[in-house]
Design a protein around this motif. Structure first.
Motif, short mmCIF file in Angstrom:
data_model
loop_
_atom_site.label_atom_id
_atom_site.label_comp_id
_atom_site.label_asym_id
_atom_site.label_seq_id
_atom_site.Cartn_x
_atom_site.Cartn_y
_atom_site.Cartn_z
N TYR A 1 -18.17 -21.74 35.34
CA TYR A 1 -18.39 -23.18 35.48
C TYR A 1 -17.03 -23.83 35.77
CZ TYR A 1 -18.10 -21.41 30.73
OH TYR A 1 -17.81 -20.63 29.65
N PRO A 2 -17.04 -24.91 36.53
CA PRO A 2 -15.77 -25.58 36.82
C PRO A 2 -15.17 -26.13 35.51
CG PRO A 2 -17.54 -26.47 38.16
CD PRO A 2 -18.17 -25.60 37.14
N LEU A 3 -13.87 -26.13 35.44
CA LEU A 3 -13.22 -26.55 34.19
C LEU A 3 -13.48 -28.01 33.87
CD1 LEU A 3 -9.81 -24.64 34.18
CD2 LEU A 3 -11.97 -24.03 33.11
N TRP A 4 -13.67 -28.83 34.91
CA TRP A 4 -13.91 -30.25 34.61
C TRP A 4 -15.20 -30.45 33.83
CZ3 TRP A 4 -18.38 -32.43 36.40
CH2 TRP A 4 -18.99 -31.84 37.54
N LYS A 5 -16.11 -29.47 33.96
CA LYS A 5 -17.37 -29.55 33.20
C LYS A 5 -17.08 -29.43 31.69
CE LYS A 5 -21.09 -29.06 36.13
NZ LYS A 5 -22.39 -29.71 35.98
N GLU B 1 -12.54 -30.14 24.73
CA GLU B 1 -11.15 -30.36 25.15
C GLU B 1 -10.25 -29.15 24.86
OE1 GLU B 1 -8.03 -32.20 26.92
OE2 GLU B 1 -10.09 -32.94 26.91
N ILE B 2 -10.46 -28.55 23.67
CA ILE B 2 -9.60 -27.41 23.29
C ILE B 2 -9.83 -26.24 24.24
CG2 ILE B 2 -9.11 -25.72 21.47
CD1 ILE B 2 -9.74 -27.93 19.44
N VAL B 3 -11.11 -25.96 24.51
CA VAL B 3 -11.42 -24.84 25.41
C VAL B 3 -10.84 -25.13 26.80
CG1 VAL B 3 -13.28 -23.44 26.41
CG2 VAL B 3 -13.54 -24.41 24.13
N TYR B 4 -10.94 -26.38 27.19
CA TYR B 4 -10.39 -26.80 28.50
C TYR B 4 -8.88 -26.54 28.55
CZ TYR B 4 -8.80 -29.89 32.24
OH TYR B 4 -8.19 -30.39 33.37
N GLN B 5 -8.20 -26.92 27.46
CA GLN B 5 -6.74 -26.73 27.43
C GLN B 5 -6.37 -25.25 27.40
OE1 GLN B 5 -4.49 -28.89 27.98
NE2 GLN B 5 -5.81 -30.70 27.92
N VAL B 6 -7.14 -24.47 26.63
CA VAL B 6 -6.86 -23.02 26.58
C VAL B 6 -7.02 -22.41 27.98
CG1 VAL B 6 -7.63 -20.80 25.63
CG2 VAL B 6 -7.49 -22.79 24.14
N PRO C 1 -12.83 -13.29 26.09
CA PRO C 1 -12.21 -14.62 26.06
C PRO C 1 -11.62 -15.01 27.41
CG PRO C 1 -11.54 -13.35 24.16
CD PRO C 1 -12.26 -12.41 25.06
N MET C 2 -10.96 -14.07 28.07
CA MET C 2 -10.35 -14.40 29.37
C MET C 2 -11.41 -14.83 30.38
SD MET C 2 -7.28 -11.73 30.14
CE MET C 2 -6.41 -12.67 31.38
N PHE C 3 -12.51 -14.12 30.36
CA PHE C 3 -13.55 -14.39 31.34
C PHE C 3 -14.27 -15.72 31.06
CE2 PHE C 3 -18.01 -13.72 32.81
CZ PHE C 3 -17.76 -13.70 34.16
N PHE C 4 -14.65 -15.91 29.80
CA PHE C 4 -15.45 -17.11 29.49
C PHE C 4 -14.61 -18.38 29.46
CE2 PHE C 4 -18.35 -13.84 27.68
CZ PHE C 4 -19.42 -14.10 28.52
N TYR D 1 -20.83 -20.09 43.77
CA TYR D 1 -19.75 -20.55 42.90
C TYR D 1 -19.24 -19.41 42.00
CZ TYR D 1 -16.95 -22.81 39.45
OH TYR D 1 -15.88 -23.12 38.65
N ILE D 2 -20.15 -18.63 41.45
CA ILE D 2 -19.67 -17.63 40.47
C ILE D 2 -19.14 -16.33 41.11
CG2 ILE D 2 -21.15 -18.49 38.61
CD1 ILE D 2 -22.82 -15.94 38.89
N THR D 3 -19.35 -16.18 42.42
CA THR D 3 -18.91 -14.91 43.04
C THR D 3 -17.40 -14.64 42.87
OG1 THR D 3 -20.74 -14.94 44.58
CG2 THR D 3 -18.84 -13.61 45.20
N PRO D 4 -16.51 -15.62 43.11
CA PRO D 4 -15.07 -15.31 42.91
C PRO D 4 -14.78 -14.87 41.47
CG PRO D 4 -15.32 -17.38 44.08
CD PRO D 4 -16.70 -16.99 43.63
N GLY D 5 -15.44 -15.52 40.51
CA GLY D 5 -15.24 -15.14 39.11
C GLY D 5 -15.72 -13.73 38.84
N LEU D 6 -16.83 -13.37 39.46
CA LEU D 6 -17.36 -12.01 39.24
C LEU D 6 -16.48 -10.96 39.92
CD1 LEU D 6 -21.21 -12.64 39.60
CD2 LEU D 6 -19.83 -12.51 37.52
N LEU D 7 -15.92 -11.33 41.08
CA LEU D 7 -14.98 -10.41 41.73
C LEU D 7 -13.76 -10.17 40.83
CD1 LEU D 7 -15.17 -11.87 45.36
CD2 LEU D 7 -15.90 -9.58 44.67
N CYS D 8 -13.30 -11.26 40.21
CA CYS D 8 -12.16 -11.12 39.30
C CYS D 8 -12.56 -10.36 38.04
CB CYS D 8 -11.59 -12.49 38.94
SG CYS D 8 -10.73 -13.24 40.32
#
Lengths: 254, 267
Positions: free
Chosen positions: B195-199, B206-211, B186-189, B67-74
């Motif tokens: 973690y999936p955003l639905w989590k 909610e605020i972090v989700y919206q950001v 901030p961009m990364f976290f 799951y985290i590999t695409p995020g780490l590539l980015c």
């Protein structure tokens, strides 16, 4: 027949907020002319060079280099300009050859032509020995020579030298001035040599005195000396007198 | 500017950036160690803590390291994008920027060459990191490395142009380090990298989700995640492409002597 103008400024002004750096400056330079731009620190010399090289745009007035308006056709204008900046602009991590080649490619020279020009200019300045040395390891004088060589590689019609002798010892300074004076005549390059050191413009065809963003005087070094209030003034004294008179008159400078 | 001039300038700028990268021997190492630590330490530690449901593009339950590999590539591309723009600030400090800006080339083209050079370096590091992933048995489809190439390129262009834009307003290298902390982390976290955003939504953040919904990095991660499985997320593609164009145009304006921020600074 009139000789075409290599560099022309008409009514150029530039301000940084409330500070007027250049105020209605006009001048023109013909090919093979060596023009000394004399001014104290803060006179507006570097601002003038920044406008001439398109780094900034003027607020008013026109600048043309070999007929190319710098704001309308910057690429045409820049392709005919060679510049040695006051601040060193060499990549210290590259070799001399690497720096020169980088410049050639940026100016659209083919690799073959670039090599030919690099070799010929290094020969002319007797700098072949440092060709493969890292720029970081060169003395200040040699770095300046390399910057001059680099500025000549694309065979400019106008050469701008912005306080190019800063940090050089008197001997290196003299040598650099002599090189440029002879290049100016040999290759018919128009040279604008900016400095605050009067001796450097003794050999100039014309000297322009800039103070507080305005041109105070423009004439040959001999005429400038003759303008002095006291007889038999040196050029340096005449320059100081002009600047001091300007202080007393209080020329508008915001 | 004719074609050969454009090509020569491009090769000169690319060769300079690549040469700089190769001379800085620790740079590739540190670029790989950072995500590798996340992959090997963080993912191992949280393997059983974060349960990832079956969500597109995955068709079954996956291991957390997958799951985290695409995020780490980015993350690799994000760091490289910022690092490349760091060279712009460095070039300004040592004076080389003046040489570049007084070359008879359109400014947008000079910036584009710098951006492309940075993108090439990003790709080099991304593929080097994919090799590490395979060495540690991260289950990524082999074909994914090919299907994801356009996504890598586009994401690297977007993140590189963001770096270019930031370099317009940064005067000194010291300021840039601070800006990296305020941009990269901030961009990364606040993205689906870890973690999936639905989590986030589920846990009440909610605020972090919206950001995260407004974070372009979110879409780069999703673009790469889908592309690794031969799928295309149209929303992610549109946002990444749009952000790339937006950031690049702003950077070009920023470096324009007439319109840009640079005109308001003396010297």
């Amino acid at each position: 027949m009139n000789t075409p103008t290599a560099l022309e400024l008409v009514g150029v002004s530039k301000s940084y907020g409330p500070l007027t750096a250049l105020n209605n400056v006009s001048l023109s330079i013909k090919p093979a002319q060596f023009i000394g731009l004399l001014g104290q620190n803060g006179a507006g010399k570097t601002t003038l060079f920044q406008l001439l090289t398109g780094l900034f745009n003027s607020d008013e007035g026109q600048i043309s280099v070999c007929g190319h308006d710098i704001s309308q056709d910057p690429i045409g204008a820049l392709s005919t300009l060679g510049v040695v900046f006051q601040q060193a602009t060499l990549d210290l991590d590259l070799t001399v050859h690497g720096n020169l080649k980088f410049h050639c490619l940026l100016h659209g020279l083919s690799r073959k032509l670039a090599e030919e020009r690099i070799n010929s200019e290094l020969d002319r300045f007797d700098m072949q020995a440092v060709r493969d040395k890292q720029v970081r390891s060169l003395s200040g004088g040699n770095r300046r020579k390399i910057e001059l060589i680099r500025a000549l590689l694309h065979q400019p019609k106008v050469l701008l030298m912005d306080e190019a002798t800063v940090g050089l010892d008197p001997e290196s300074r003299k040598s650099l001035v002599n090189h440029v004076v002879s290049l100016c005549k040999e290759r018919e390059i128009a040279v604008l040599w900016s400095t605050h050191i009067v001796e450097e413009v003794q050999a100039a065809d014309r000297v322009i005195v800039l103070d507080k963003g305005k041109i105070l005087a423009e004439s040959s070094p001999e005429e400038l000396q003759a303008q002095g209030i006291e007889p038999r003034l040196s050029l340096a004294d005449a320059f100081s007198q002009l600047i001091n008179n300007n202080k007393e008159i209080g020329v508008a400078y915001e | 500017m004719n074609t050969s001039h454009a090509f020569n300038a491009f090769t000169a700028l690319s060769a300079r950036e690549t040469g700089k990268f190769l001379r800085q021997k620790g740079r590739l190492f540190s670029a790989l160690v950072r995500p590798a630590l996340w992959l090997l330490v963080f993912a191992a530690g949280f393997q059983n803590v974060f349960g990832v449901a079956v969500i597109p593009p995955y068709e079954s339950y996956i291991e957390y390291n997958v799951y985290i590999t695409p995020g780490l590539l980015c993350m690799v591309m994000l760091f490289n994008g910022m690092q490349s723009s760091l060279t712009m600030v460095y070039d300004r400090e040592v004076g080389v920027m003046r040489l570049l800006l007084t070359a008879p080339l359109p400014r947008w083209y000079i910036l584009f060459c710098k951006l492309m050079a940075g993108t090439l370096l990003s790709l080099l590091q991304v593929y080097a990191f994919l090799v590490i992933c395979w060495l540690f048995d991260v289950d990524i489809p082999l074909m994914g490395v090919l299907t994801a190439l356009p996504a890598f390129i586009l994401s690297a262009l977007m993140l590189g142009s963001l770096g270019l834009l930031l370099s317009v307003s940064v005067k000194q290298l010291e300021n840039f380090a601070g800006m990296m902390n305020f941009v990269i982390f901030p961009m990364f976290f606040i993205s689906p990298a870890l973690y999936p955003l639905w989590k986030l939504e589920e846990s009440g953040a909610e605020i972090v989700y919206q950001v995260a919904q407004y974070n372009p990095f979110t879409y780069a991660v999703e673009l790469v995640r889908f592309a690794l499985y031969g799928q295309l997320s149209l929303t992610a593609l549109a946002v990444v492409l749009g952000s790339f164009i937006f950031f690049f145009v702003l950077a070009v304006i920023g470096y324009d002597p007439q319109k840009g921020v640079i005109t308001r600074r003396k010297g």
